[in-house]
Motif scaffolding. Structure first.
Motif, mmCIF file in Angstrom:
data_model
loop_
_atom_site.group_PDB
_atom_site.id
_atom_site.type_symbol
_atom_site.label_atom_id
_atom_site.label_comp_id
_atom_site.label_asym_id
_atom_site.label_seq_id
_atom_site.Cartn_x
_atom_site.Cartn_y
_atom_site.Cartn_z
ATOM 1 N N GLU A 189 47.362 35.222 9.595
ATOM 2 C CA GLU A 189 48.517 36.121 9.417
ATOM 3 C C GLU A 189 49.695 35.713 10.286
ATOM 4 O O GLU A 189 50.849 35.718 9.835
ATOM 5 N N VAL A 190 49.417 35.358 11.533
ATOM 6 C CA VAL A 190 50.511 35.024 12.457
ATOM 7 C C VAL A 190 50.765 33.523 12.521
ATOM 8 O O VAL A 190 51.688 33.073 13.201
ATOM 9 N N GLY A 191 49.939 32.728 11.825
ATOM 10 C CA GLY A 191 50.120 31.278 11.848
ATOM 11 C C GLY A 191 49.741 30.637 13.161
ATOM 12 O O GLY A 191 50.348 29.647 13.577
ATOM 13 N N ALA A 192 48.728 31.187 13.827
ATOM 14 C CA ALA A 192 48.331 30.672 15.138
ATOM 15 C C ALA A 192 47.505 29.398 15.006
ATOM 16 O O ALA A 192 46.527 29.364 14.247
ATOM 17 N N PRO A 193 47.831 28.345 15.733
ATOM 18 C CA PRO A 193 46.933 27.188 15.809
ATOM 19 C C PRO A 193 45.592 27.615 16.395
ATOM 20 O O PRO A 193 45.532 28.530 17.243
ATOM 21 N N VAL A 194 44.515 26.967 15.951
ATOM 22 C CA VAL A 194 43.186 27.388 16.371
ATOM 23 C C VAL A 194 42.339 26.180 16.748
ATOM 24 O O VAL A 194 42.592 25.058 16.325
ATOM 25 N N CYS A 195 41.312 26.450 17.550
ATOM 26 C CA CYS A 195 40.254 25.486 17.813
ATOM 27 C C CYS A 195 38.949 26.113 17.347
ATOM 28 O O CYS A 195 38.592 27.205 17.788
ATOM 29 N N VAL A 196 38.248 25.423 16.453
ATOM 30 C CA VAL A 196 36.976 25.917 15.922
ATOM 31 C C VAL A 196 35.851 25.083 16.512
ATOM 32 O O VAL A 196 35.832 23.873 16.376
ATOM 33 N N MET A 197 34.927 25.764 17.203
ATOM 34 C CA MET A 197 33.843 25.080 17.906
ATOM 35 C C MET A 197 32.508 25.402 17.264
ATOM 36 O O MET A 197 32.319 26.482 16.698
ATOM 37 N N HIS A 198 31.565 24.485 17.389
ATOM 38 C CA HIS A 198 30.204 24.733 16.925
ATOM 39 C C HIS A 198 29.355 25.273 18.068
ATOM 40 O O HIS A 198 29.368 24.748 19.180
ATOM 41 N N LEU A 233 42.064 30.976 3.999
ATOM 42 C CA LEU A 233 42.779 32.156 4.487
ATOM 43 C C LEU A 233 44.277 31.917 4.626
ATOM 44 O O LEU A 233 45.042 32.868 4.774
ATOM 45 N N GLY A 234 44.683 30.639 4.609
ATOM 46 C CA GLY A 234 46.107 30.336 4.689
ATOM 47 C C GLY A 234 46.516 29.454 5.840
ATOM 48 O O GLY A 234 47.692 29.091 5.950
ATOM 49 N N LEU A 235 45.573 29.119 6.726
ATOM 50 C CA LEU A 235 45.912 28.198 7.813
ATOM 51 C C LEU A 235 45.982 26.772 7.281
ATOM 52 O O LEU A 235 45.157 26.363 6.460
ATOM 53 N N ASN A 236 46.952 26.011 7.758
ATOM 54 C CA ASN A 236 47.062 24.610 7.393
ATOM 55 C C ASN A 236 46.103 23.786 8.246
ATOM 56 O O ASN A 236 45.932 24.058 9.438
ATOM 57 N N ARG A 237 45.474 22.777 7.644
ATOM 58 C CA ARG A 237 44.560 21.916 8.405
ATOM 59 C C ARG A 237 45.265 21.277 9.599
ATOM 60 O O ARG A 237 44.633 20.976 10.619
ATOM 61 N N ASN A 238 46.576 21.099 9.512
ATOM 62 C CA ASN A 238 47.339 20.550 10.635
ATOM 63 C C ASN A 238 47.391 21.478 11.837
ATOM 64 O O ASN A 238 47.825 21.079 12.911
ATOM 65 N N GLN A 239 46.963 22.727 11.658
ATOM 66 C CA GLN A 239 46.959 23.695 12.752
ATOM 67 C C GLN A 239 45.576 23.868 13.373
ATOM 68 O O GLN A 239 45.385 24.739 14.218
ATOM 69 N N ILE A 240 44.616 23.049 12.948
ATOM 70 C CA ILE A 240 43.224 23.256 13.337
ATOM 71 C C ILE A 240 42.723 22.102 14.203
ATOM 72 O O ILE A 240 42.879 20.929 13.859
ATOM 73 N N ILE A 241 42.106 22.449 15.332
ATOM 74 C CA ILE A 241 41.411 21.519 16.220
ATOM 75 C C ILE A 241 39.916 21.766 16.050
ATOM 76 O O ILE A 241 39.494 22.918 15.850
ATOM 77 N N VAL A 242 39.099 20.716 16.120
ATOM 78 C CA VAL A 242 37.648 20.885 16.021
ATOM 79 C C VAL A 242 36.983 20.464 17.326
ATOM 80 O O VAL A 242 37.455 19.575 18.033
ATOM 81 N N ASP A 243 35.869 21.128 17.630
ATOM 82 C CA ASP A 243 35.129 20.898 18.867
ATOM 83 C C ASP A 243 33.640 20.917 18.533
ATOM 84 O O ASP A 243 33.129 21.933 18.047
ATOM 85 N N PRO A 244 32.908 19.812 18.759
ATOM 86 C CA PRO A 244 31.479 19.789 18.419
ATOM 87 C C PRO A 244 30.614 20.673 19.300
ATOM 88 O O PRO A 244 29.421 20.842 19.027
ATOM 89 N N GLY A 245 31.169 21.257 20.349
ATOM 90 C CA GLY A 245 30.437 22.238 21.144
ATOM 91 C C GLY A 245 29.326 21.646 21.987
ATOM 92 O O GLY A 245 28.185 22.137 21.976
ATOM 93 N N GLY A 269 39.834 15.222 9.602
ATOM 94 C CA GLY A 269 41.291 15.172 9.537
ATOM 95 C C GLY A 269 41.991 16.039 10.551
ATOM 96 O O GLY A 269 43.178 16.344 10.400
ATOM 97 N N CYS A 270 41.288 16.442 11.608
ATOM 98 C CA CYS A 270 41.836 17.329 12.647
ATOM 99 C C CYS A 270 41.721 16.659 14.014
ATOM 100 O O CYS A 270 40.830 15.827 14.223
ATOM 101 N N PRO A 271 42.569 17.037 14.976
ATOM 102 C CA PRO A 271 42.354 16.584 16.350
ATOM 103 C C PRO A 271 40.993 17.066 16.854
ATOM 104 O O PRO A 271 40.509 18.129 16.447
ATOM 105 N N ILE A 272 40.405 16.293 17.760
ATOM 106 C CA ILE A 272 39.085 16.616 18.310
ATOM 107 C C ILE A 272 39.231 17.001 19.775
ATOM 108 O O ILE A 272 39.869 16.297 20.563
#
Length: 332
Positions: A189-198, A233-245, A269-272
Motif C-alpha cells: 500500500e505504501v510502496g515500502a521496500p522490503v527484505c524477505v528472509m527464510h 500484492l503490487g510490490l515491484n521486484r525492484n523493491q525486494i531484497i532476499v535473505d537466505p536466513g 533477480g533481487c539484491p541479496i
C-alpha cells in the motif's frame, strides 16, 4: 521439473570472450551449475543457459531506497532489546542507541537495522505495543541526526506502520511475510521496500532439529514464492531484497551448504542480504565461545559472500567490516 542455475562466479579485469556480468557488478561467470531435484548436478557453459535466465542473472539491480545495489553495502545492527543474543541491553536508552547509530554511519554503514524483538533461538514473543515503544522513538531520533537508510526489523504490521511513520525506509521481516497477514499488504500500500528472509519455524523452536529435503533448493523455492506473493500484492521486484536466513532454522551443515552456494539466489533477480554476524556457527567452526569476539570469523564469511555477489552485509562490527571491505575491494 524445475531447473536451477547457479553462476560459478569469478572476478578480474581480464574476462574470457562470452563471459557474462553478474548482477551489474565487477563479477562475471562463464559457466553455471545446473541443478534439479530429480537429476544429478552438472556444469554447463553460459551458451547452454536459457536467454531469459541469463538476463535475470546479469541485469544490474535497481536502487533500493536510493542506494546503489551494484556495489556492496554494510547494514549496521542496532537492537533496542534486553535479550538479543549478542547486543541485548547495550542500547537501553534513546541517547545510547542514537550515539551508536551515528558511530556506525561514521564507520560507513549505509543502512541501520533497528530491532525491538529478539529473534535469537528460544526468544519470547514481544507484544506489539512494547516493540513500538522500543523502536519508534529511536527511529525518530536517528532520523533527526543522520540520512542513513533506516530498516525496521519486525514481523508485525503495527510495528512496521509506526516505524514507517517515524522515518524508516525499509521493512525487514525475518518470517518472510508469513507471520502477520497484514504486513505485506501494508508494504504494498505504501510502496515500502522490503527484505524477505527464510526461517524454518519461529524463534522459539527454529533450532529444534531443523530438517530439509534439499536446504538450498527449499530455501530458494520459499523465497521465490514469497517474492511472487509480494509482486501479486503490487510490490515491484525492484523493491525486494532476499535473505537466505543463515542460522534461522538451520544446522551448521545447512548454513555451510547455503554459504557455498549463495550465487544461486541471484536467479531471483533481487539484491541479496547476508546476515552471519557473530552467529552460533561462527563460534562452533571458529572455536570462539565469546559472541563479541567473533568479528574475524564473521568478516571471513561476509567476504566470501561478497565474492559470490552478495550486495548487503548485516553486521554488528561495522568498523572492522568496513576496513576489511575496503582492502578486499582494493586487491580485487
Amino acid at each position: 521439473m524445475t531447473t536451477y542455475y547457479r553462476p560459478l562466479v569469478q572476478s578480474g579485469a581480464r574476462r574470457p570472450e562470452g563471459a557474462v556480468t553478474l548482477a551489474g557488478q565487477a563479477l562475471w561467470f562463464t559457466h553455471v551449475e545446473r541443478l534439479s531435484r530429480t537429476e544429478n548436478a552438472s556444469v554447463v557453459a553460459v551458451q547452454d543457459v536459457p536467454d531469459e535466465i541469463l538476463a535475470i542473472l546479469s541485469r544490474p539491480r535497481a536502487p533500493i531506497a536510493g542506494l546503489d545495489m551494484n556495489c556492496p553495502h554494510i547494514m549496521g545492527i542496532l537492537n533496542a532489546t534486553p535479550d538479543s543474543f549478542s547486543d541485548g541491553g547495550v542500547h537501553n536508552s534513546v541517547q545510547t542507541a542514537r550515539d551508536a547509530a551515528e558511530q556506525m554511519v561514521g564507520q560507513d554503514a549505509t543502512i541501520l537495522d533497528i530491532g525491538g524483538e529478539s529473534t535469537r533461538p528460544g526468544a519470547a514473543f514481544v507484544p506489539e505495543d512494547e516493540e513500538i515503544a522500543r523502536t519508534k522513538p529511536l527511529i525518530q531520533a536517528i532520523c533527526e541526526r543522520t540520512k542513513a537508510l533506516i530498516s525496521i526489523d519486525t514481523r508485525k504490521a503495527s510495528v512496521a506502520k509506526a516505524a514507517w511513520q517515524a522515518g524508516a525506509g525499509l521493512i525487514n521481516d525475518v518470517s518472510g511475510f508469513t507471520f502477520d497477514p497484514d504486513l505485506a499488504p501494508f508494504c504494498a500500500e505504501v510502496g515500502a521496500p522490503v527484505c524477505v528472509m527464510h526461517m524454518q519455524g519461529d524463534p522459539t523452536n527454529m533450532q529444534d532439529d531443523p530438517r530439509y529435503n534439499d536446504v538450498l533448493l527449499d530455501v530458494y523455492d520459499f523465497l521465490n514464492d514469497q517474492v511472487q506473493y509480494l509482486e501479486a500484492l503490487g510490490l515491484n521486484r525492484n523493491q525486494i531484497i532476499v535473505d537466505p536466513g543463515i542460522g534461522f532454522g538451520k544446522s551448521v551443515d545447512h548454513n555451510a551448504t547455503l554459504l557455498r552456494n549463495l550465487s544461486l539466489f541471484h536467479g531471483l533477480g533481487c539484491p541479496i542480504l547476508l546476515g552471519v554476524s557473530r552467529k552460533g556457527f561462527i563460534g562452533q567452526i571458529g572455536k570462539e565461545t565469546r559472541k563479541d569476539a567473533r568479528a574475524p570469523g564473521s568478516i571471513a564469511v561476509g567476504l566470501a559472500g561478497l565474492a559470490q555477489g552478495v550486495q548487503i552485509l548485516r553486521v554488528h562490527d561495522v568498523a572492522e567490516t568496513a576496513q576489511a571491505l575496503r582492502l578486499w575491494a582494493a586487491v580485487r
